[in-house]
Scaffold this active site. Structure first.
Site, PDB file in Angstrom:
ATOM      1  N   ARG A   1     181.561  33.924  14.635  1.00 35.09           N
ATOM      2  CA  ARG A   1     182.118  33.300  15.833  1.00 35.09           C
ATOM      3  C   ARG A   1     181.365  33.804  17.059  1.00 35.09           C
ATOM      4  O   ARG A   1     180.606  34.769  16.990  1.00 35.09           O
ATOM      5  CB  ARG A   1     183.602  33.657  15.957  1.00 35.09           C
ATOM      6  CG  ARG A   1     184.469  33.014  14.887  1.00 35.09           C
ATOM      7  CD  ARG A   1     185.831  33.642  14.837  1.00 35.09           C
ATOM      8  NE  ARG A   1     186.609  33.362  16.049  1.00 35.09           N
ATOM      9  CZ  ARG A   1     187.798  33.917  16.276  1.00 35.09           C
ATOM     10  NH1 ARG A   1     188.304  34.771  15.399  1.00 35.09           N
ATOM     11  NH2 ARG A   1     188.459  33.638  17.376  1.00 35.09           N
ATOM     12  N   HIS A   2     181.581  33.149  18.159  1.00 30.04           N
ATOM     13  CA  HIS A   2     181.083  33.625  19.452  1.00 30.04           C
ATOM     14  C   HIS A   2     181.647  35.024  19.694  1.00 30.04           C
ATOM     15  O   HIS A   2     182.621  35.436  19.037  1.00 30.04           O
ATOM     16  CB  HIS A   2     181.593  32.681  20.541  1.00 30.04           C
ATOM     17  CG  HIS A   2     183.085  32.489  20.450  1.00 30.04           C
ATOM     18  ND1 HIS A   2     183.969  33.388  21.013  1.00 30.04           N
ATOM     19  CD2 HIS A   2     183.819  31.550  19.817  1.00 30.04           C
ATOM     20  CE1 HIS A   2     185.203  32.981  20.739  1.00 30.04           C
ATOM     21  NE2 HIS A   2     185.132  31.871  20.012  1.00 30.04           N
TER      22      HIS A   2
ATOM     23  N   ASN B   1     190.272  34.585  24.870  1.00 27.21           N
ATOM     24  CA  ASN B   1     190.718  35.297  23.664  1.00 27.21           C
ATOM     25  C   ASN B   1     191.585  36.474  24.083  1.00 27.21           C
ATOM     26  O   ASN B   1     192.663  36.715  23.540  1.00 27.21           O
ATOM     27  CB  ASN B   1     189.535  35.870  22.875  1.00 27.21           C
ATOM     28  CG  ASN B   1     188.783  34.826  22.076  1.00 27.21           C
ATOM     29  OD1 ASN B   1     187.566  34.926  21.918  1.00 27.21           O
ATOM     30  ND2 ASN B   1     189.486  33.829  21.559  1.00 27.21           N
TER      31      ASN B   1
ATOM     32  N   ARG C   1     180.914  29.912  25.330  1.00 23.11           N
ATOM     33  CA  ARG C   1     180.943  31.213  24.692  1.00 23.11           C
ATOM     34  C   ARG C   1     179.970  31.352  23.521  1.00 23.11           C
ATOM     35  O   ARG C   1     179.450  32.446  23.278  1.00 23.11           O
ATOM     36  CB  ARG C   1     182.373  31.574  24.252  1.00 23.11           C
ATOM     37  CG  ARG C   1     183.123  30.498  23.463  1.00 23.11           C
ATOM     38  CD  ARG C   1     184.614  30.750  23.540  1.00 23.11           C
ATOM     39  NE  ARG C   1     185.457  29.916  22.714  1.00 23.11           N
ATOM     40  CZ  ARG C   1     185.887  28.707  23.020  1.00 23.11           C
ATOM     41  NH1 ARG C   1     185.492  28.143  24.153  1.00 23.11           N
ATOM     42  NH2 ARG C   1     186.701  28.043  22.193  1.00 23.11           N
TER      43      ARG C   1
ATOM     44  N   GLU D   1     184.929  23.851  19.077  1.00 24.59           N
ATOM     45  CA  GLU D   1     186.198  24.251  18.496  1.00 24.59           C
ATOM     46  C   GLU D   1     187.172  23.074  18.429  1.00 24.59           C
ATOM     47  O   GLU D   1     187.031  22.090  19.161  1.00 24.59           O
ATOM     48  CB  GLU D   1     186.805  25.414  19.321  1.00 24.59           C
ATOM     49  CG  GLU D   1     188.132  25.959  18.814  1.00 24.59           C
ATOM     50  CD  GLU D   1     188.091  26.482  17.370  1.00 24.59           C
ATOM     51  OE1 GLU D   1     187.509  25.806  16.497  1.00 24.59           O
ATOM     52  OE2 GLU D   1     188.666  27.555  17.112  1.00 24.59           O
TER      53      GLU D   1
ATOM     54  N   HIS E   1     183.213  28.796  15.996  1.00 24.82           N
ATOM     55  CA  HIS E   1     184.565  29.125  16.452  1.00 24.82           C
ATOM     56  C   HIS E   1     185.479  29.303  15.253  1.00 24.82           C
ATOM     57  O   HIS E   1     185.128  28.963  14.135  1.00 24.82           O
ATOM     58  CB  HIS E   1     185.099  27.993  17.341  1.00 24.82           C
ATOM     59  CG  HIS E   1     184.217  27.660  18.489  1.00 24.82           C
ATOM     60  ND1 HIS E   1     184.376  28.187  19.744  1.00 24.82           N
ATOM     61  CD2 HIS E   1     183.133  26.853  18.574  1.00 24.82           C
ATOM     62  CE1 HIS E   1     183.452  27.709  20.547  1.00 24.82           C
ATOM     63  NE2 HIS E   1     182.676  26.900  19.877  1.00 24.82           N
TER      64      HIS E   1
ATOM     65  N   ARG F   1     186.322  28.375   9.707  1.00 23.70           N
ATOM     66  CA  ARG F   1     187.177  28.261   8.528  1.00 23.70           C
ATOM     67  C   ARG F   1     186.797  27.043   7.696  1.00 23.70           C
ATOM     68  O   ARG F   1     186.755  27.093   6.472  1.00 23.70           O
ATOM     69  CB  ARG F   1     188.649  28.147   8.955  1.00 23.70           C
ATOM     70  CG  ARG F   1     189.259  29.457   9.393  1.00 23.70           C
ATOM     71  CD  ARG F   1     190.624  29.241  10.026  1.00 23.70           C
ATOM     72  NE  ARG F   1     191.291  30.511  10.267  1.00 23.70           N
ATOM     73  CZ  ARG F   1     192.230  30.698  11.179  1.00 23.70           C
ATOM     74  NH1 ARG F   1     192.636  29.674  11.944  1.00 23.70           N
ATOM     75  NH2 ARG F   1     192.794  31.872  11.325  1.00 23.70           N
TER      76      ARG F   1
END
Lengths: 482, 510
Positions: free
Chosen positions: A269-270, A276, A319, A339, A404, A409
């Site tokens: 991820r970023h 976050n 990001r 994302e 992301h 996933r």
């Protein structure tokens, strides 16, 4: 033109039926007035026909049939086409508990022939059950199927049951490739558990010989009415005959894009972002201080890996781009890697979502894969969006994808063959790189944590997913944040 | 920093460097080389493929050697021109091929072209070796597309559809033209050396299309673009069919002049849906597929048809992001810079947190691919989406696409014909608001750099052979032979189909 019986009163009437929106998937469906399920609308899926497909592999041993079967099955399941493979060799291992030697496969071994035929029939029986009774859409019948006679049997079986047949033949005479196959997947097979390498290889080569004499490859002329793809020399050349429909066209495209050149795929991820830290989802914020540190650590990690010709891909969100910038190498931006769009919930904290949209929040927990945010997307939508990325990843060699949580996933689920249920709960933590290396029939995963602290953004499924649950129950699994 | 301009500026920079969907700047250009006897569909494939590649943002252009020949030899007399022992003609044909290759080189190196389609018979190894050398000298990838077909019905059909009406035969009647053309084919057949995957050509990258797509042989695909080309070729067909494009009926938001949203149909919109149902029934189509988006207004429209339909999320209207459900006035007031930027470059402009037309093209590409596979289809979609689809079928550039007229309550019927598409516009006579905004008058505008992700209209085929610099500058005109083939009463051939010229300029090429 079809006219459904229960709507005769609508004919010639300019008023249209009321539509209601399915609360989970946000799909508009006509509200059924008489309780019967609506038959005539459908959401676009890959397989739009009611006709299941039977994919039949063809080829001598060690030609990659099982590799192709498993990979294809994984891909089709990921794009939401229920698929299952049926490997006749497994059935044989069930039947003949202990494998002695290649002699079992000799063409004059009557006992052997009988057992092998029974196994094939047993497998076909299971195929029929999967496609007819269990809602399967594609079955992959993985066996040598090297004789015309055997293939005729299968074609008749398919006709009787209303299945379409598509053959995938792998032809290869390169001794290096065959030797490598044997080393990678045959030596470790249960058949050779008690043999040393030389014995196993020698026996397997003799096994191949047993098939060679009776091998009748698919022929341009004799088999001109069949639908098939012949893969020659691991993808150097293809012969494609009579593609019948959309799913076969997709299968051909997929098979033409995969390769077996060793390589690694890096997913991460970023770096940690400002949103976050605040526990907010979505948005397009920049990296936090720790996120920037991660970017630098990532750079060092990449350099230490000494990867040949690494391609770097990011999304079009700030990001990920900021993270890639720190690497000091060229990178490509893909909008498709953005994302998941949380629609009206963009930039909200989970607590706020629970406050403003408690029903949505519960529905999401009930079926996180299919749940679509109002004016946003679902994981299901994401998979569709990401399919071209997967296709290009298959074509490429060494790639680093900086993306992301939800996107990662989805990609991970493809590589590791995870189901729709598991996918939305895969752990993809910030500041950790997953290195995937294709190996044998699957993927080796190495998780490399780059030792830069970050918040946890993973929210497990809470035990209470009822829409009437309390706020406390709803927020039970929300990770801590500022 | 103003968010809006930053969005676009950053986008420009990055899209120039490395944008998805377009080729990398480091990638060598590709020359697609057609191979095959006359009347095997080479030009059909060339033009269609070029249209597709331009639409997905890869600058592509066709170089048809036949056209160079027609420029060089003003008057075509008879098939004898194509005999292999006709030395003068052979020389001219060679020079035309070289001139075309020179233009290919210019297009790929000077004009930012990414793919050039070299459309000629290229039936001999000698010719193909020459092209391979040309590719190697200039650092171009070479990909061959060979069309092999021996079905006499298909060939006769091709000849009737595109050859008989071509400029070569404008003074002949159909039978004579057909006859001459068949003899022309024989001239090539004697020296035809098909691609040989087993020996001579086993290291080349190519696809052999056999019997109009019944079978394909694909050899050594080298890269992404070749893989996409192969996938596209394997999905197209030549079955006659029609594609109907329309928007949903007028919606409540339409009436309020608002963008986007997910409202239902207005009263007039519902009336249109009923009229559409009647229209579809009148068309009496075999197996019509009906596709909608997942937005209420398009689904409501389909509901009135009382036939099965499929919902595609990919057909949803362009996402106007922060501007969703605003009127244009609102947008101008609240986001004046956004408003101005959009008018400056409507194709590239992405709504804040929304989409651009360029994003739409990418989103809608799988729909196009499936439309190619299908036969009769009715697509009930939205203004911006319909513009994208229409631009694909009618070969419109990125510049034109956002301003194509797609009024409410009008159905466009597209029927593939010859090398293009016939369009019929059918208004169903139900009033609706006009949602079309014309291109505003151009003020001083920033220079739009044509980078590799801009769809272009397939450029005009290059006609003039560059004769300067050739070894033999004086081209002796072939003395027009007697018009032995054509009867005294020349009948000018009428077009086999009526075409609306504003949409389809390319009818005559062969």
């Amino acid at each position: 033109m079809n006219v459904t019986e229960d709507s005769t009163e609508q004919c010639g009437n300019s008023l249209t039926r009321e539509l209601t929106q399915n609360p989970l998937k946000k799909i508009w469906v006509p509200s059924s007035t008489n309780g019967l399920p609506e038959r005539h609308i459908s959401q676009r899926k890959v397989c739009m026909t009611n006709c299941p497909t039977l994919i039949v592999t063809v080829g001598l041993p060690a030609r990659g049939k099982t590799y192709i079967s498993k990979k294809l099955t994984r891909y089709l399941n990921w794009i939401d086409v229920p698929t299952k493979e049926f490997n006749v060799g497994q059935y044989r291992r069930e039947c003949v508990k202990i494998y002695k030697s290649f002699e079992f496969f000799q063409p004059d071994n009557e006992e052997g022939l009988k057992i092998r035929k029974q196994c094939a029939l047993a497998a076909l029986n299971d195929v029929r059950q999967f496609l007819t009774d269990e809602g399967g859409q594609v079955a992959v019948f993985d066996a040598t199927n090297t004789t015309r006679e055997r293939r005729e049997t299968i074609i008749r079986f398919a006709e009787q049951n209303g299945f379409k047949v598509f053959f995938v033949e792998s032809v290869c005479e390169d001794p290096d490739v065959i030797a490598e196959n044997i080393v990678q997947v045959k030596l470790g097979s249960p058949d050779y558990i008690h043999c040393n390498t030389e014995e196993a290889v020698a026996d397997f080569m003799k096994r191949i010989k047993c098939y060679e004499n009776s091998y009748q490859p698919l022929d341009e002329e004799l088999d001109r009415d069949l639908s098939f793809i012949k893969i020659i020399d691991v993808g150097r050349r293809y012969l494609v005959n009579r593609v019948q429909d959309h799913i076969q066209s997709r299968i051909v495209y997929y098979l033409m894009n995969i390769h077996i050149t060793p390589r690694s795929i890096y997913l991460c991820r970023h770096g940690e972002s400002d949103l976050n830290i605040k526990g907010r989802i979505g948005g397009d914020s920049g990296l936090s201080a720790r996120g920037k540190e991660f970017a630098k650590a990532l750079r060092q990690f990449i350099q230490s890996q000494n990867i040949r010709d690494l391609k770097v891909w990011t999304s079009q969100m700030k990001r990920t781009i900021q993270t890639a910038e720190a690497l000091g190498v060229p990178y490509e931006q893909w909008k498709a890697l953005n994302e998941i769009d949380a629609g009206v919930c963009e930039e909200l904290m989970y607590e706020e979502i629970q406050q403003r949209y408690p029903q949505e929040f519960a529905l999401r927990d009930q079926d996180k894969y299919r749940y679509r945010y109002p004016k946003g997307e679902s994981y299901e939508d994401l998979v569709q969006r990401l399919e071209p990325v997967i296709m290009e990843l298959e074509r490429q060699e060494n790639v680093l994808v900086i993306c992301h949580q939800a996107v990662m996933r989805c990609l991970l689920a493809y590589f590791l063959d995870k189901t729709a249920e598991e996918l939305p709960y895969l752990k993809c933590t910030l500041h950790t790189v997953l290195k995937l290396t294709p190996m044998a029939y699957g993927c080796k995963v190495e998780s490399v944590c780059l030792n830069v602290d970050a918040v946890n953004t993973h929210r497990d499924r809470p035990s209470n997913v009822n829409v009437l649950r309390t706020t406390e129950d709803a927020l039970q699994t929300v990770p801590p944040h500022l | 920093q103003r968010a809006g301009s930053q969005n676009v500026t950053v986008y420009f920079i990055f899209s120039f460097i490395l944008a998805r969907g377009g080729p990398h700047l480091a990638n060598p250009p590709t020359v697609i080389v057609m191979v095959g006897l006359p009347a095997r569909g080479k030009t059909y494939i060339s033009r269609k493929l070029t249209r597709y590649l331009n639409w997905i943002g890869i600058p592509t252009k066709v170089f048809n050697v036949g056209e160079y020949r027609r420029e060089a030899v003003k008057h075509y007399s008879a098939y004898d021109f194509f005999k292999s022992d006709n030395e003068d003609a052979v020389k001219i044909r060679q020079q035309c091929a070289l001139a075309a290759l020179r233009d290919v080189k210019n297009y790929l190196t000077e004009e930012e072209g990414q793919v050039a389609v070299f459309d000629a018979t290229n039936t001999t190894r000698e010719r193909r070796d020459m092209i391979l050398e040309f590719g190697a000298e200039n650092g171009f990838e070479i990909f061959f597309i060979e069309s092999v077909c021996d079905d006499p019905n298909v060939i006769a059909c091709n000849i009737l559809e595109v050859k008989v009406s071509c400029p070569d035969y404008q003074d002949c009647n159909k039978t004579d033209a057909m006859d001459d053309f068949k003899k022309r084919i024989e001239c090539y057949r004697m020296n035809y050396q098909p691609l040989d995957p087993d020996q001579y050509d086993k290291n080349l990258s190519f696809i052999k299309v056999i019997d109009v797509g019944r079978r394909f042989l694909v050899n050594r695909i080298q890269d992404h673009i070749q893989s996409r080309i192969v996938y596209y070729l394997m999905n197209i067909h030549v079955q006659p069919r029609s594609i109907y494009l329309c928007r949903h009926g007028e919606s409540q938001q339409n009436m309020q002049g608002r963008l986007g949203g997910d409202s239902g149909l207005s009263t007039r919109g519902r009336k249109f849906a009923g009229a559409l149902a009647e229209f579809v029934e009148e068309q009496n189509l075999k197996d019509l597929k009906v596709w909608t988006s997942q937005m209420r207004r398009s689904i409501q429209t389909a509901e009135a048809l009382n036939v099965p339909y499929e919902q595609w999320k990919a057909l949803n209207e362009i996402d106007a992001g922060l501007c969703e459900e605003m009127t244009y006035e609102d947008v101008r007031e609240r986001f004046p810079e956004e408003f101005a930027l959009r008018d400056q470059d409507k194709y590239y402009y992405r709504y804040p947190s929304g989409e651009s037309y360029q994003d739409l093209v990418q989103r809608v590409e799988p729909v196009i691919m499936e439309m190619e596979r299908q036969e009769n289809v009715l697509v009930i979609c939205h203004q911006a989406v319909m513009r994208c689809l229409l631009a694909y079928f009618l070969d419109k550039s990125a510049d034109e696409m956002p301003y194509l007229k797609c009024p409410l309550h009008t159905v466009l019927k597209l029927t593939p014909v010859a090398y293009g598409c016939k369009v019929e516009s059918i208004s169903l006579n139900v009033d609706a608001v006009n949602t079309h905004r014309d291109r505003p008058e151009r003020g001083p505008s920033i220079l739009i750099r044509r980078n590799s992700v801009t769809p272009l209209t397939s450029p005009e085929p290059n006609k003039k052979p560059r004769m300067e610099g050739l070894d033999d500058p004086i081209i002796r005109e072939v003395t027009p032979a007697q018009l032995t083939l054509c009867s005294a009463s020349h009948t000018t051939l009428a077009l086999s189909t009526q075409v609306s010229h504003s949409y389809c300029p390319y009818i005559f090429t062969a």
